[in-house]
Design a protein around this motif. Sequence first.
Motif, PDB file in Angstrom:
ATOM      1  N   VAL A 144      54.884 -20.101   8.829  1.00 53.83           N
ATOM      2  CA  VAL A 144      55.397 -18.746   8.685  1.00 53.83           C
ATOM      3  C   VAL A 144      56.902 -18.815   8.416  1.00 53.83           C
ATOM      4  O   VAL A 144      57.612 -19.662   8.961  1.00 53.83           O
ATOM      5  CB  VAL A 144      55.089 -17.897   9.947  1.00 53.83           C
ATOM      6  N   GLU A 145      57.366 -17.947   7.540  1.00 51.35           N
ATOM      7  CA  GLU A 145      58.783 -17.883   7.183  1.00 51.35           C
ATOM      8  C   GLU A 145      59.299 -16.472   7.413  1.00 51.35           C
ATOM      9  O   GLU A 145      58.585 -15.489   7.169  1.00 51.35           O
ATOM     10  CB  GLU A 145      58.993 -18.280   5.716  1.00 51.35           C
ATOM     11  N   THR A 146      60.544 -16.363   7.879  1.00 50.45           N
ATOM     12  CA  THR A 146      61.195 -15.072   8.089  1.00 50.45           C
ATOM     13  C   THR A 146      62.238 -14.856   6.994  1.00 50.45           C
ATOM     14  O   THR A 146      63.115 -15.707   6.791  1.00 50.45           O
ATOM     15  CB  THR A 146      61.866 -15.018   9.470  1.00 50.45           C
ATOM     16  N   TRP A 147      62.131 -13.735   6.294  1.00 49.67           N
ATOM     17  CA  TRP A 147      63.021 -13.416   5.183  1.00 49.67           C
ATOM     18  C   TRP A 147      63.738 -12.097   5.481  1.00 49.67           C
ATOM     19  O   TRP A 147      63.114 -11.125   5.904  1.00 49.67           O
ATOM     20  CB  TRP A 147      62.245 -13.283   3.867  1.00 49.67           C
ATOM     21  N   LEU A 211      61.906  -5.914   0.607  1.00 45.42           N
ATOM     22  CA  LEU A 211      62.453  -4.574   0.815  1.00 45.42           C
ATOM     23  C   LEU A 211      62.915  -4.364   2.250  1.00 45.42           C
ATOM     24  O   LEU A 211      63.595  -3.378   2.540  1.00 45.42           O
ATOM     25  CB  LEU A 211      61.394  -3.520   0.460  1.00 45.42           C
ATOM     26  N   GLU A 212      62.519  -5.262   3.157  1.00 44.04           N
ATOM     27  CA  GLU A 212      62.919  -5.211   4.564  1.00 44.04           C
ATOM     28  C   GLU A 212      62.723  -6.595   5.147  1.00 44.04           C
ATOM     29  O   GLU A 212      62.302  -7.523   4.450  1.00 44.04           O
ATOM     30  CB  GLU A 212      62.066  -4.184   5.315  1.00 44.04           C
ATOM     31  N   THR A 213      63.060  -6.759   6.415  1.00 45.74           N
ATOM     32  CA  THR A 213      62.843  -8.050   7.071  1.00 45.74           C
ATOM     33  C   THR A 213      61.342  -8.331   7.134  1.00 45.74           C
ATOM     34  O   THR A 213      60.562  -7.503   7.607  1.00 45.74           O
ATOM     35  CB  THR A 213      63.433  -8.046   8.485  1.00 45.74           C
ATOM     36  N   CYS A 214      60.943  -9.506   6.654  1.00 45.97           N
ATOM     37  CA  CYS A 214      59.521  -9.819   6.495  1.00 45.97           C
ATOM     38  C   CYS A 214      59.149 -11.116   7.202  1.00 45.97           C
ATOM     39  O   CYS A 214      59.962 -12.043   7.284  1.00 45.97           O
ATOM     40  CB  CYS A 214      59.157  -9.950   5.009  1.00 45.97           C
ATOM     41  N   GLU A 215      57.912 -11.127   7.710  1.00 40.57           N
ATOM     42  CA  GLU A 215      57.277 -12.350   8.210  1.00 40.57           C
ATOM     43  C   GLU A 215      56.174 -12.702   7.214  1.00 40.57           C
ATOM     44  O   GLU A 215      55.233 -11.928   7.018  1.00 40.57           O
ATOM     45  CB  GLU A 215      56.680 -12.136   9.602  1.00 40.57           C
ATOM     46  N   ILE A 216      56.283 -13.884   6.578  1.00 42.32           N
ATOM     47  CA  ILE A 216      55.376 -14.234   5.485  1.00 42.32           C
ATOM     48  C   ILE A 216      54.733 -15.583   5.767  1.00 42.32           C
ATOM     49  O   ILE A 216      55.421 -16.571   6.042  1.00 42.32           O
ATOM     50  CB  ILE A 216      56.128 -14.270   4.138  1.00 42.32           C
ATOM     51  N   LEU A 217      53.403 -15.605   5.708  1.00 39.58           N
ATOM     52  CA  LEU A 217      52.644 -16.853   5.859  1.00 39.58           C
ATOM     53  C   LEU A 217      52.674 -17.619   4.537  1.00 39.58           C
ATOM     54  O   LEU A 217      52.534 -17.021   3.470  1.00 39.58           O
ATOM     55  CB  LEU A 217      51.207 -16.530   6.255  1.00 39.58           C
ATOM     56  N   LYS A 218      52.827 -18.937   4.658  1.00 38.06           N
ATOM     57  CA  LYS A 218      52.931 -19.762   3.452  1.00 38.06           C
ATOM     58  C   LYS A 218      51.950 -20.924   3.523  1.00 38.06           C
ATOM     59  O   LYS A 218      51.810 -21.582   4.558  1.00 38.06           O
ATOM     60  CB  LYS A 218      54.360 -20.310   3.302  1.00 38.06           C
ATOM     61  N   ILE A 219      51.250 -21.160   2.411  1.00 34.82           N
ATOM     62  CA  ILE A 219      50.418 -22.353   2.235  1.00 34.82           C
ATOM     63  C   ILE A 219      50.999 -23.110   1.042  1.00 34.82           C
ATOM     64  O   ILE A 219      50.856 -22.676  -0.105  1.00 34.82           O
ATOM     65  CB  ILE A 219      48.948 -21.979   1.970  1.00 34.82           C
ATOM     66  N   SER A 220      51.665 -24.197   1.315  1.00 36.79           N
ATOM     67  CA  SER A 220      52.334 -24.924   0.240  1.00 36.79           C
ATOM     68  C   SER A 220      51.312 -25.610  -0.655  1.00 36.79           C
ATOM     69  O   SER A 220      50.251 -26.049  -0.193  1.00 36.79           O
ATOM     70  CB  SER A 220      53.298 -25.967   0.820  1.00 36.79           C
ATOM     71  N   ARG A 221      51.640 -25.698  -1.926  1.00 36.35           N
ATOM     72  CA  ARG A 221      50.716 -26.304  -2.881  1.00 36.35           C
ATOM     73  C   ARG A 221      50.557 -27.801  -2.629  1.00 36.35           C
ATOM     74  O   ARG A 221      49.458 -28.351  -2.757  1.00 36.35           O
ATOM     75  CB  ARG A 221      51.229 -26.051  -4.301  1.00 36.35           C
ATOM     76  N   SER A 222      51.637 -28.477  -2.241  1.00 38.53           N
ATOM     77  CA  SER A 222      51.552 -29.912  -1.949  1.00 38.53           C
ATOM     78  C   SER A 222      50.672 -30.170  -0.724  1.00 38.53           C
ATOM     79  O   SER A 222      49.879 -31.113  -0.699  1.00 38.53           O
ATOM     80  CB  SER A 222      52.951 -30.485  -1.724  1.00 38.53           C
ATOM     81  N   GLY A 223      50.819 -29.310   0.319  1.00 38.94           N
ATOM     82  CA  GLY A 223      49.976 -29.459   1.506  1.00 38.94           C
ATOM     83  C   GLY A 223      48.515 -29.201   1.196  1.00 38.94           C
ATOM     84  O   GLY A 223      47.625 -29.869   1.735  1.00 38.94           O
ATOM     85  N   TYR A 224      48.257 -28.234   0.318  1.00 40.21           N
ATOM     86  CA  TYR A 224      46.881 -27.922  -0.052  1.00 40.21           C
ATOM     87  C   TYR A 224      46.260 -29.076  -0.843  1.00 40.21           C
ATOM     88  O   TYR A 224      45.090 -29.421  -0.631  1.00 40.21           O
ATOM     89  CB  TYR A 224      46.857 -26.636  -0.881  1.00 40.21           C
ATOM     90  N   GLU A 225      47.017 -29.694  -1.743  1.00 40.09           N
ATOM     91  CA  GLU A 225      46.506 -30.830  -2.505  1.00 40.09           C
ATOM     92  C   GLU A 225      46.182 -32.001  -1.580  1.00 40.09           C
ATOM     93  O   GLU A 225      45.156 -32.681  -1.743  1.00 40.09           O
ATOM     94  CB  GLU A 225      47.539 -31.267  -3.556  1.00 40.09           C
ATOM     95  N   LYS A 226      47.029 -32.224  -0.578  1.00 40.74           N
ATOM     96  CA  LYS A 226      46.774 -33.305   0.382  1.00 40.74           C
ATOM     97  C   LYS A 226      45.522 -32.992   1.217  1.00 40.74           C
ATOM     98  O   LYS A 226      44.718 -33.885   1.507  1.00 40.74           O
ATOM     99  CB  LYS A 226      47.982 -33.492   1.298  1.00 40.74           C
ATOM    100  N   LEU A 227      45.358 -31.726   1.603  1.00 40.75           N
ATOM    101  CA  LEU A 227      44.172 -31.327   2.371  1.00 40.75           C
ATOM    102  C   LEU A 227      42.901 -31.556   1.565  1.00 40.75           C
ATOM    103  O   LEU A 227      41.898 -32.050   2.097  1.00 40.75           O
ATOM    104  CB  LEU A 227      44.289 -29.858   2.774  1.00 40.75           C
ATOM    105  N   LYS A 228      42.925 -31.226   0.289  1.00 39.87           N
ATOM    106  CA  LYS A 228      41.758 -31.442  -0.575  1.00 39.87           C
ATOM    107  C   LYS A 228      41.412 -32.923  -0.667  1.00 39.87           C
ATOM    108  O   LYS A 228      40.225 -33.299  -0.592  1.00 39.87           O
ATOM    109  CB  LYS A 228      42.025 -30.881  -1.974  1.00 39.87           C
TER     110      LYS A 228
END
Length: 439
Positions: A144-147, A211-228
């Motif tokens: 999770v990232e805070t923006w 548009l405001e302070t956000c909490e955003i979940l992230k699935i990185s593409r490199s992590g997904y390729e490693k998981l596959k």
Amino acid sequence: MSRGRNSAEQRHADIDYTQLKRLIQLNDSMSSAEETHKGFMELYDGIFQQPQTSLPKKQLKGRMHPPVKPSLYESVQEVNRHQPHGKLAQESLMNQAIKALKKLPIERSQSEHHVINKLLKGVHSLNSQLGLQELKQISTITTVETWDRGQIIFAHNGFYLVLKGSVKPFNHETLREDQTVSTIATGGSFGSCEPVNAAEGSDIVQCVLTLETCEILKISRSGYEKLKKDILARDHEVKAALIQGCQLYLHWPKLSINHLVDGMQLKTFPANQVLVKEGKICSFVAFIARGECNILQDARSLIKSVDTKSCRVRSVVVGKLGPKQSFGEVSILLDQPSPCTVITATEVHGGIIQPECVKGLDSVTTALILQTAQPVCGKLSEEEVMKEFLTQERMKKWELEKRKILSAALFYNGVQPGRGKWTFNRGPRGKTEKSNKSI
């Protein structure tokens, strides 16, 4: 004295004096005693004023009342009662997921991984990109990232899910907001786990402005390729171990085993399912990991006529198939009908290879299969099938007779299986039945 005066005033205040005056004048207006009595009984109840009971405001009709604002506790209870799986439940799930995502993946408990997976299962745009195994393990690479407000997020390197706040699609080439796409609120997503082509990328938002302070979940593409890759590697190991576990394939070279693994699919069959029909070519090659199958052969001499249009063929169990065994290779490669029927006796877990994959193998692997594989069961003669059938029928009769003798002995001694009680009444059968009924 003051108390008596107040009670008298209260008692007098409950009398309707107009009705009382009419009651007094009743004697003068009525001619007979019967009419006077009847009129007195009609007017008597009216001299006492009934207390006015006010109905709840929600039941009054025809009047407008100002709305009453409920307390915070009452409003929360009302939402919980009428919307148990609505917005409030979704917000609660979001908060739990954010709390779990704040930790490193290795520090999360099993319940926290379950919360994250439950949240991601409801995201349709993510489910369309992931397989079942990937979706089960995707929580191990999510963060999770805070923006802050007014920041630009580039989504070219992964998949993003808005947990709190809202974002607006942004065109980084013109440095302006994309007015053609609406605002992405909580629960919305942008980006992709898989690399997208130029033609497909037009439908996927790749850049947004917070548009405001956000909490955003992230699935990185490199992590997904490693998981596959990890999932494919584990799947390959399971399939290779399944093939090498069979005695016929124990000493096969690794390269030939890999050729079989590439075409294998893991599958589960329920009990009492026909896998191979006698006289038909096998529909797949099967490797059994867990479970058991019965091998049956038709006894043609035991055909029973059911009606004029059809007949019933009795089948005899001539063998069994269990773990670390396979079948179907010879039938498919040589186009030979199966000499027997295979039915699952229990739930069977294993792997199957489709006929087109088996026939598409290279010549070396095909030659190895024909050298090592064996038919499921040799075709028995009619005499042997009949002998096996009679043996099985004798065993069935003996088991039935043994069960009758055992149940009779238990019943005679007052033992009732399934009830967990012992009765020590011994005697004639009728007496025992009577005692059992009384119990």
